[in-house]
Motif scaffolding. Sequence first.
Motif, PDB file in Angstrom:
ATOM      1  N   THR A 125       0.728  -1.157   0.092  1.00  0.00           N
ATOM      2  CA  THR A 125       0.007  -0.072  -0.063  1.00  0.00           C
ATOM      3  C   THR A 125       0.754   1.183  -0.005  1.00  0.00           C
ATOM      4  O   THR A 125       0.460   2.283  -0.937  1.00  0.00           O
ATOM      5  N   HIS A 126       1.798   1.094   0.907  1.00  0.00           N
ATOM      6  CA  HIS A 126       2.703   2.512   0.826  1.00  0.00           C
ATOM      7  C   HIS A 126       3.611   2.772  -0.338  1.00  0.00           C
ATOM      8  O   HIS A 126       3.771   3.606  -0.862  1.00  0.00           O
ATOM      9  N   LEU A 127       3.929   1.496  -0.969  1.00  0.00           N
ATOM     10  CA  LEU A 127       4.799   1.609  -2.014  1.00  0.00           C
ATOM     11  C   LEU A 127       3.988   2.097  -3.437  1.00  0.00           C
ATOM     12  O   LEU A 127       4.395   3.005  -3.867  1.00  0.00           O
ATOM     13  N   ARG A 138      11.194   3.675  -0.722  1.00  0.00           N
ATOM     14  CA  ARG A 138      12.221   4.359  -1.710  1.00  0.00           C
ATOM     15  C   ARG A 138      13.265   3.563  -2.100  1.00  0.00           C
ATOM     16  O   ARG A 138      13.719   3.651  -3.432  1.00  0.00           O
ATOM     17  N   ILE A 139      13.726   2.287  -1.292  1.00  0.00           N
ATOM     18  CA  ILE A 139      14.792   1.410  -1.894  1.00  0.00           C
ATOM     19  C   ILE A 139      14.130   0.604  -2.939  1.00  0.00           C
ATOM     20  O   ILE A 139      14.705   0.312  -3.983  1.00  0.00           O
ATOM     21  N   ILE A 140      12.952   0.184  -2.839  1.00  0.00           N
ATOM     22  CA  ILE A 140      12.265  -0.527  -4.031  1.00  0.00           C
ATOM     23  C   ILE A 140      12.121   0.150  -5.442  1.00  0.00           C
ATOM     24  O   ILE A 140      12.787  -0.307  -6.477  1.00  0.00           O
ATOM     25  N   ILE A 141      11.832   1.599  -5.331  1.00  0.00           N
ATOM     26  CA  ILE A 141      12.038   2.231  -6.489  1.00  0.00           C
ATOM     27  C   ILE A 141      13.270   2.513  -6.928  1.00  0.00           C
ATOM     28  O   ILE A 141      13.694   2.512  -8.252  1.00  0.00           O
ATOM     29  N   GLY A 188      25.465   3.416  -3.582  1.00  0.00           N
ATOM     30  CA  GLY A 188      25.039   4.609  -3.436  1.00  0.00           C
ATOM     31  C   GLY A 188      23.632   5.130  -3.107  1.00  0.00           C
ATOM     32  O   GLY A 188      23.387   6.173  -2.836  1.00  0.00           O
ATOM     33  N   TYR A 189      22.822   4.238  -2.505  1.00  0.00           N
ATOM     34  CA  TYR A 189      21.730   4.666  -1.898  1.00  0.00           C
ATOM     35  C   TYR A 189      22.032   5.374  -0.654  1.00  0.00           C
ATOM     36  O   TYR A 189      22.798   5.112   0.135  1.00  0.00           O
ATOM     37  N   GLU A 190      21.035   6.619  -0.606  1.00  0.00           N
ATOM     38  CA  GLU A 190      21.305   7.538   0.765  1.00  0.00           C
ATOM     39  C   GLU A 190      20.004   7.338   1.523  1.00  0.00           C
ATOM     40  O   GLU A 190      18.838   7.726   1.047  1.00  0.00           O
ATOM     41  N   PHE A 191      19.850   6.694   2.918  1.00  0.00           N
ATOM     42  CA  PHE A 191      19.121   6.598   3.754  1.00  0.00           C
ATOM     43  C   PHE A 191      18.206   8.089   4.044  1.00  0.00           C
ATOM     44  O   PHE A 191      18.925   8.779   4.320  1.00  0.00           O
ATOM     45  N   LEU A 192      16.976   7.808   4.199  1.00  0.00           N
ATOM     46  CA  LEU A 192      16.213   8.880   4.772  1.00  0.00           C
ATOM     47  C   LEU A 192      16.401   8.942   6.293  1.00  0.00           C
ATOM     48  O   LEU A 192      16.348   9.745   6.980  1.00  0.00           O
ATOM     49  N   HIS A 193      16.367   7.726   6.809  1.00  0.00           N
ATOM     50  CA  HIS A 193      16.168   7.301   8.009  1.00  0.00           C
ATOM     51  C   HIS A 193      17.347   6.453   8.587  1.00  0.00           C
ATOM     52  O   HIS A 193      17.247   5.447   8.445  1.00  0.00           O
TER      53      HIS A 193
END
Length: 298
Positions: free
Chosen positions: A14-16, A204-207, A280-285
Motif C-alpha cells: 500500500t505504501h509503495l 524508496r529502496i524498491i523504487i 550509492g543509496y542514501e537513507f532517509l532514516h
Amino acid sequence: MKILVSGSTGTVGTHLLNSIPSDSYEVWRLVRSQVEGENLIFWNPKEGSVEDPSLLEGFDAVVHLSGENIVCRWTEEKKNSIRQSRVHSTRYLVSLFSALQHPPKTLICASAIGYYGDRGEERLTERSVAGSGFLPDVCCEWENEAQRASDLGVRVINLRLGVVLSPEGGILSSLLPLFKMGLGGVIGSGDQYLSWISIEDLSRIIIYLLERGEVNGPVNAVSPNPVTNRQFTATLASVLRRPAWFSTPAFAVRLLFGEMGRSTMLAGCKVFPEKLLSSGYEFLHEDLGCALEDVVLR
C-alpha cells in the motif's frame, strides 16, 4: 516503466503504490480477491490459476510482496501456510514468466532477514550464510524459487526485509497502544538485536532498485544502525514521552507464543545494508529516534 505489484493491499504494498511517481510508472496489481479498480490481473497461486496469462506480457518489472503474516502461534498447519504463501506463490509466478514471449526484465521478490536466523552480535551482510531453523529454511526456499527466473534472463533481487516501522502494520502497530498507555518494556534479556527499516525508506529502496540495473541478488533492506531490543524500547518510550517499566520475561514469551516467540521476539540478528550503501543509496532514516518521530508523530 510498466510494473506489476503483488501483495499490494499489505502494509508495504500500500505504501509503495502511494509512493511511486505516476508520471514515470504505469502500475498494475496482481491480486487474489475480486476488488474494484483499473490495471488488475487476478490470480490464485494456491490453485495455480491466473485470469489471463497474456496480460503478463510486456512488464519491465515485477515486485512480488505476497506473504502470509508470521506473527501468530505456529502450528504445523500455520507453518505450511506461511511456506506456501511465499515459496509456492513465487514458484508459480516464475512458471508464468517461462511461458511468456517477453518476460519481465526485473523481479524484486520480498524475502526477510529471517534468512540469517538467531545470530547474536555477529555482523551480517549479504555475503553471510543462512542460519538454521524454520524461518531461514523458508527464506532459502523462497529465494531459490525467485532465482530460477534468472535462467530466463530476468534480473532477480531478493529483498531481505528488516523489521518494517509503520503505524499501519507490523510490530510497531502492535506495540504503540501498549507504549502509549505506559505498558511498554523490554522483551526477554533485551540484548537481542533488531534490524529495522522505516516504511518510507523501504518504498524508496524498491523504487531505487527498479532503476538500478546493476544491482542484483540478495539486498538487505535495513537501516545501517541496528539496535538492541533494550535500545529500541528506550527510544520508542522517549519519542512517546511515556515510561517503559514493564518487561516480558523470556519464559512468558515461550509460553505464550511458542516457536514463533523463540524465533522472532527472543531472537536477533545484527544486519547491515552493505549492498545498498556500496551502490550509492542514501537513507532517509539512519537514526532510530528520527525514524520513530517521523513514523509515529507525523
